[in-house]
Design a protein around this motif. Sequence first.
Motif, short mmCIF file in Angstrom:
data_model
loop_
_atom_site.label_atom_id
_atom_site.label_comp_id
_atom_site.label_asym_id
_atom_site.label_seq_id
_atom_site.Cartn_x
_atom_site.Cartn_y
_atom_site.Cartn_z
N ILE A 35 0.84 -1.23 -0.02
CA ILE A 35 -0.14 0.29 0.17
C ILE A 35 0.81 1.21 0.01
O ILE A 35 1.52 1.55 0.87
N ASP A 36 0.53 2.08 -0.78
CA ASP A 36 1.60 3.57 -1.51
C ASP A 36 0.64 4.88 -1.74
O ASP A 36 -0.38 4.10 -2.73
N GLN A 37 0.22 5.77 -1.36
CA GLN A 37 -0.11 6.40 -2.02
C GLN A 37 0.16 7.00 -3.25
O GLN A 37 -0.83 8.49 -4.47
N GLN A 38 1.71 6.67 -3.48
CA GLN A 38 2.15 7.62 -5.03
C GLN A 38 2.74 5.54 -5.79
O GLN A 38 2.62 4.60 -5.13
N GLU A 39 2.74 5.90 -6.72
CA GLU A 39 3.43 5.09 -7.80
C GLU A 39 4.45 4.01 -7.47
O GLU A 39 5.57 4.90 -6.47
N PRO A 40 4.48 2.53 -7.19
CA PRO A 40 6.19 1.64 -6.48
C PRO A 40 7.57 2.48 -7.28
O PRO A 40 7.05 3.15 -8.23
N GLY A 41 8.34 2.99 -6.27
CA GLY A 41 9.29 3.51 -6.72
C GLY A 41 9.15 5.44 -6.65
O GLY A 41 10.87 5.56 -7.52
N HIS A 42 7.63 5.94 -6.62
CA HIS A 42 7.85 7.50 -7.34
C HIS A 42 8.48 8.41 -5.88
O HIS A 42 8.44 9.39 -5.61
N GLY A 43 9.17 6.87 -4.91
CA GLY A 43 10.39 8.37 -3.61
C GLY A 43 11.25 8.78 -3.75
O GLY A 43 11.59 8.76 -4.81
N ALA A 44 11.45 8.23 -2.56
CA ALA A 44 13.43 8.60 -2.63
C ALA A 44 13.88 7.41 -3.78
O ALA A 44 14.96 8.14 -4.44
N SER A 45 13.06 6.47 -3.60
CA SER A 45 14.09 5.11 -4.74
C SER A 45 14.43 5.89 -5.89
O SER A 45 14.20 4.98 -6.86
N PHE A 46 13.13 6.89 -6.30
CA PHE A 46 13.37 7.23 -7.91
C PHE A 46 14.38 8.14 -8.25
O PHE A 46 15.39 7.73 -9.13
#
Length: 421
Positions: A35-46
């Motif tokens: 569960i995440d409010q963003q698509e996978p990998g769109h936070g610091a991981s991007f």
Amino acid sequence: MPNNVSHDIAVVGAGIIGVACALRLARQGQRVVVIDQQEPGHGASFGNAGHLATEQVFPIADVSILKRLPAMLMDPMGPLRLDWKYLPRALPWFTRLLLNLRPEPFRRTVAGLRALNESSLDAWQRLLTEIERPDLLKVDGSLLVFERGESRQAIEALQARLRQQHVPVDFWHAGAIRDAAPQLSEQIQGGLFFPRTGHFIDPYRVVGELVEAAKACGVSFVKQQVQGGAVLEHGVSLATASGSLSARRVLIACGAHSAKLTAALTGRTVPLDTERGYHLMLPTEHNRLPFAVTSLERKFIMTPMSEGLRLAGTVEFAGLERPPSMARAWQLHRLSQGLFRKDLSAEAATPWMGFRPSLPDSLPVIDQVCDGKVLLAFGHQHLGLTQAAVTAEMVVEMALSTALNQVNDSPALSPYRLARF
């Protein structure tokens, strides 16, 4: 909560750590939802530097931070910046940081970082081989260079400290650097080469490949914001904007946003803050470097990727709410000037800012609490990408021990326990 809940584990956070953990858990037969409010990998991981930084066994700050505090407050473009408006909120965290720089806590931090980093490369190679994408990681080392003669003493002292920690490191003279990276400037006088490091050719693509592998193992992904939750007799209930979601256990792996949910489920306050990191992607710059190169004096890193050259670095303490200062990202291009025989082109460059989750002892939280119903994997600061695969293996070990009604009191986990706060 009924005993026949549809998920064994709900993973909150679709960054590199959450996704790696979800895949590993699913491959052990667990029914997993992410569960995440963003698509996978769109936070610091991007937007990370893409550097597998196994050599970074020392915390980002040392006792010299006290001398640098005025510059941190006054220089908006400095490599380590503290927003003066954020200072009142940051003071308790910085006080804890300074206390952790005392000899014994500092020793524990270095030992904890080294233990994770020593296992990180092998863990990543196992994970990428399993999903048949070992090509996403180039294990060809990395380089820390210096330009000024007076920096040689600092480089040699760092090399000695790293060897004391059993970090593989070699001193390279200017000639060896020019042979390996001929486009670098002749003003570079030498550097340290780290053979047991590497770089990812596209960090976002790594997350995407792990997501596809996880979906093939039955993992479902839900785009929702988790607003709260509660630990119940038979598991955990999570509140989202579209209703509640239940699972036997939850893994909190939502990076810099983990403190609130951890407090809601465990009652524990975690001193989690964020290092705001910036990068500048140069899409027209290919084949400039064979591996990641960091500048000692300029304090930033350059990583070759499939989409161009990524310049990354700088640390800014300004919290989660203030808008990004993209001038800091563009400053990275100015810092690169003079490091190459021909300056880098910023044509079509794109800036980025993200939140690195940081705890004052520079170690992550990797633990299970609430009778094993709550698993924790966050606070990896600027080493989230490096430590993601080994963290996933540790989370699986914890989860399986709980499923077998065993207590996982492994000494290997002691540096990362929630109870240290």
